[in-house]
Scaffold this motif. Sequence first.
Motif, PDB file in Angstrom:
ATOM      1  N   ILE A 166     -15.311  -0.741  10.782  1.00 45.73           N
ATOM      2  CA  ILE A 166     -14.443  -1.914  10.892  1.00 45.73           C
ATOM      3  C   ILE A 166     -14.169  -2.506   9.514  1.00 45.73           C
ATOM      4  O   ILE A 166     -13.045  -2.938   9.220  1.00 45.73           O
ATOM      5  CB  ILE A 166     -15.084  -2.962  11.823  1.00 45.73           C
ATOM      6  CG1 ILE A 166     -15.116  -2.423  13.262  1.00 45.73           C
ATOM      7  CG2 ILE A 166     -14.310  -4.278  11.770  1.00 45.73           C
ATOM      8  CD1 ILE A 166     -15.830  -3.323  14.245  1.00 45.73           C
ATOM      9  N   SER A 167     -15.186  -2.513   8.658  1.00 45.00           N
ATOM     10  CA  SER A 167     -14.990  -3.005   7.287  1.00 45.00           C
ATOM     11  C   SER A 167     -13.980  -2.137   6.550  1.00 45.00           C
ATOM     12  O   SER A 167     -13.105  -2.640   5.840  1.00 45.00           O
ATOM     13  CB  SER A 167     -16.321  -3.010   6.530  1.00 45.00           C
ATOM     14  OG  SER A 167     -17.237  -3.913   7.103  1.00 45.00           O
ATOM     15  N   PHE A 168     -14.095  -0.823   6.718  1.00 48.33           N
ATOM     16  CA  PHE A 168     -13.192   0.128   6.075  1.00 48.33           C
ATOM     17  C   PHE A 168     -11.750  -0.120   6.500  1.00 48.33           C
ATOM     18  O   PHE A 168     -10.822  -0.086   5.688  1.00 48.33           O
ATOM     19  CB  PHE A 168     -13.620   1.549   6.422  1.00 48.33           C
ATOM     20  CG  PHE A 168     -12.824   2.635   5.744  1.00 48.33           C
ATOM     21  CD1 PHE A 168     -13.271   3.201   4.567  1.00 48.33           C
ATOM     22  CD2 PHE A 168     -11.629   3.096   6.291  1.00 48.33           C
ATOM     23  CE1 PHE A 168     -12.546   4.209   3.935  1.00 48.33           C
ATOM     24  CE2 PHE A 168     -10.895   4.089   5.670  1.00 48.33           C
ATOM     25  CZ  PHE A 168     -11.351   4.650   4.481  1.00 48.33           C
ATOM     26  N   LEU A 169     -11.564  -0.400   7.788  1.00 46.81           N
ATOM     27  CA  LEU A 169     -10.213  -0.523   8.335  1.00 46.81           C
ATOM     28  C   LEU A 169      -9.631  -1.931   8.219  1.00 46.81           C
ATOM     29  O   LEU A 169      -8.428  -2.095   7.982  1.00 46.81           O
ATOM     30  CB  LEU A 169     -10.210  -0.096   9.806  1.00 46.81           C
ATOM     31  CG  LEU A 169     -10.576   1.359  10.108  1.00 46.81           C
ATOM     32  CD1 LEU A 169     -10.664   1.567  11.610  1.00 46.81           C
ATOM     33  CD2 LEU A 169      -9.573   2.322   9.486  1.00 46.81           C
ATOM     34  N   LEU A 170     -10.479  -2.954   8.390  1.00 46.72           N
ATOM     35  CA  LEU A 170      -9.940  -4.299   8.574  1.00 46.72           C
ATOM     36  C   LEU A 170     -10.450  -5.372   7.617  1.00 46.72           C
ATOM     37  O   LEU A 170      -9.842  -6.447   7.535  1.00 46.72           O
ATOM     38  CB  LEU A 170     -10.230  -4.765  10.017  1.00 46.72           C
ATOM     39  CG  LEU A 170      -9.650  -3.900  11.152  1.00 46.72           C
ATOM     40  CD1 LEU A 170     -10.147  -4.410  12.496  1.00 46.72           C
ATOM     41  CD2 LEU A 170      -8.140  -3.897  11.102  1.00 46.72           C
ATOM     42  N   LEU A 171     -11.560  -5.139   6.918  1.00 47.47           N
ATOM     43  CA  LEU A 171     -12.154  -6.216   6.134  1.00 47.47           C
ATOM     44  C   LEU A 171     -11.223  -6.716   5.034  1.00 47.47           C
ATOM     45  O   LEU A 171     -11.145  -7.929   4.776  1.00 47.47           O
ATOM     46  CB  LEU A 171     -13.492  -5.773   5.532  1.00 47.47           C
ATOM     47  CG  LEU A 171     -14.285  -6.865   4.801  1.00 47.47           C
ATOM     48  CD1 LEU A 171     -14.547  -8.047   5.730  1.00 47.47           C
ATOM     49  CD2 LEU A 171     -15.603  -6.311   4.267  1.00 47.47           C
ATOM     50  N   GLY A 172     -10.506  -5.797   4.383  1.00 45.62           N
ATOM     51  CA  GLY A 172      -9.586  -6.216   3.326  1.00 45.62           C
ATOM     52  C   GLY A 172      -8.515  -7.159   3.843  1.00 45.62           C
ATOM     53  O   GLY A 172      -8.260  -8.220   3.258  1.00 45.62           O
ATOM     54  N   PHE A 226      -2.628   5.114  -0.558  1.00 48.49           N
ATOM     55  CA  PHE A 226      -3.455   5.805   0.426  1.00 48.49           C
ATOM     56  C   PHE A 226      -2.595   6.137   1.642  1.00 48.49           C
ATOM     57  O   PHE A 226      -1.530   5.559   1.839  1.00 48.49           O
ATOM     58  CB  PHE A 226      -4.666   4.962   0.833  1.00 48.49           C
ATOM     59  CG  PHE A 226      -4.319   3.695   1.570  1.00 48.49           C
ATOM     60  CD1 PHE A 226      -4.297   3.651   2.962  1.00 48.49           C
ATOM     61  CD2 PHE A 226      -4.034   2.530   0.869  1.00 48.49           C
ATOM     62  CE1 PHE A 226      -3.972   2.485   3.637  1.00 48.49           C
ATOM     63  CE2 PHE A 226      -3.708   1.355   1.538  1.00 48.49           C
ATOM     64  CZ  PHE A 226      -3.681   1.329   2.923  1.00 48.49           C
ATOM     65  N   ALA A 227      -3.071   7.091   2.432  1.00 54.83           N
ATOM     66  CA  ALA A 227      -2.264   7.568   3.560  1.00 54.83           C
ATOM     67  C   ALA A 227      -2.863   7.093   4.876  1.00 54.83           C
ATOM     68  O   ALA A 227      -4.072   7.176   5.084  1.00 54.83           O
ATOM     69  CB  ALA A 227      -2.199   9.093   3.538  1.00 54.83           C
ATOM     70  N   PRO A 228      -2.030   6.588   5.806  1.00 53.35           N
ATOM     71  CA  PRO A 228      -2.521   6.203   7.133  1.00 53.35           C
ATOM     72  C   PRO A 228      -2.780   7.452   7.968  1.00 53.35           C
ATOM     73  O   PRO A 228      -1.875   8.260   8.172  1.00 53.35           O
ATOM     74  CB  PRO A 228      -1.372   5.368   7.708  1.00 53.35           C
ATOM     75  CG  PRO A 228      -0.153   5.905   7.032  1.00 53.35           C
ATOM     76  CD  PRO A 228      -0.585   6.350   5.656  1.00 53.35           C
TER      77      PRO A 228
END
Length: 326
Positions: free
Chosen positions: A22-28, A253-255
Amino acid sequence: MKQIKSQWKEFIEIISVLQWVISFLLLGVACIVLMVCLMFTSLWPLSTLYFIWLVKDWQTPERGGRRTPCVRNWTVWKHFRDYFPIKLVKTAELNPNKNYIFGCHPHGIMSAGAFICFGTESCGFSKTFPGLRSSLATLAGLFRIPLFRDYLMSAGILPVSKPSLAHILSKRAKGTALVIVIGGAAESLASSPGANTVVVKQRKGFVRVALEFGADLVPVYSFGENELFRQVIFSEGSVGRKLQDLFKKIMGFAPCLFVGERLALLPYRTPVTTVVGSPISVPKRVIPSEEEVDYYHELYMEALAKLFHEHKVSCGLSESHELHIN
């Protein structure tokens, strides 16, 4: 004999991995939203003071960052390691009186092996390679995100920009292991179970930096990294692939469209073995020639292929598996 885990232990491992995903995907994104929302509340002075401090601190990521040992030693990372599990394997002695650039492959979807082995101490990097300090380099754009940048720096993670790499290799005359996931976004798009594809043929910048600062090159391969998620692979020329390439060109970066084991987010419980190869001695050249860059780049690719084939069977692959270098 395989150790049987208690239900509590498995639950803690799942929570540890889930918070990382979740941090990888949403924390930023969450950090940006939080700081903006605070500006419209009675707590606006906090956000204002942070942004004032951020201006003053803007160059810190490219000047070595701000490492916090306790973050790298959090217990949560040990549970994260045990979920798969992830293991760090040493194949050669590394002289602590020298600097190194580790080229890590493959990127996978989230580079779990690289992060846990070199961005934390849960796999015992400092004990395995005494006298060396690992610093994982990632997208420079992430260090422009308020709060999130501070979290990354606390783990010793640095931007993979030329000023950042130059600073860390020149500031510390010895004992630095700078880890770069060479294939980046292009390699993540090739991540798929059973695939062993690395993107390195046209990537020579890390070799040039190694020559400029006399840092030895070390190939690293994380066996099992591509098995952690199932990804939708778009064929070259398709609309989906064109959109991914466009996004990668704009954002860096690529989705990736991927699915995991549980809740579609948890990676599959597949062992990941990160094998650190033998160093390639690199001379120091203030202005390296193209011939020298090509020569050591070729040596690196040969060493990477050798590392893969020497350890593929012991790491769960069959003799028939081949490494595809693009």
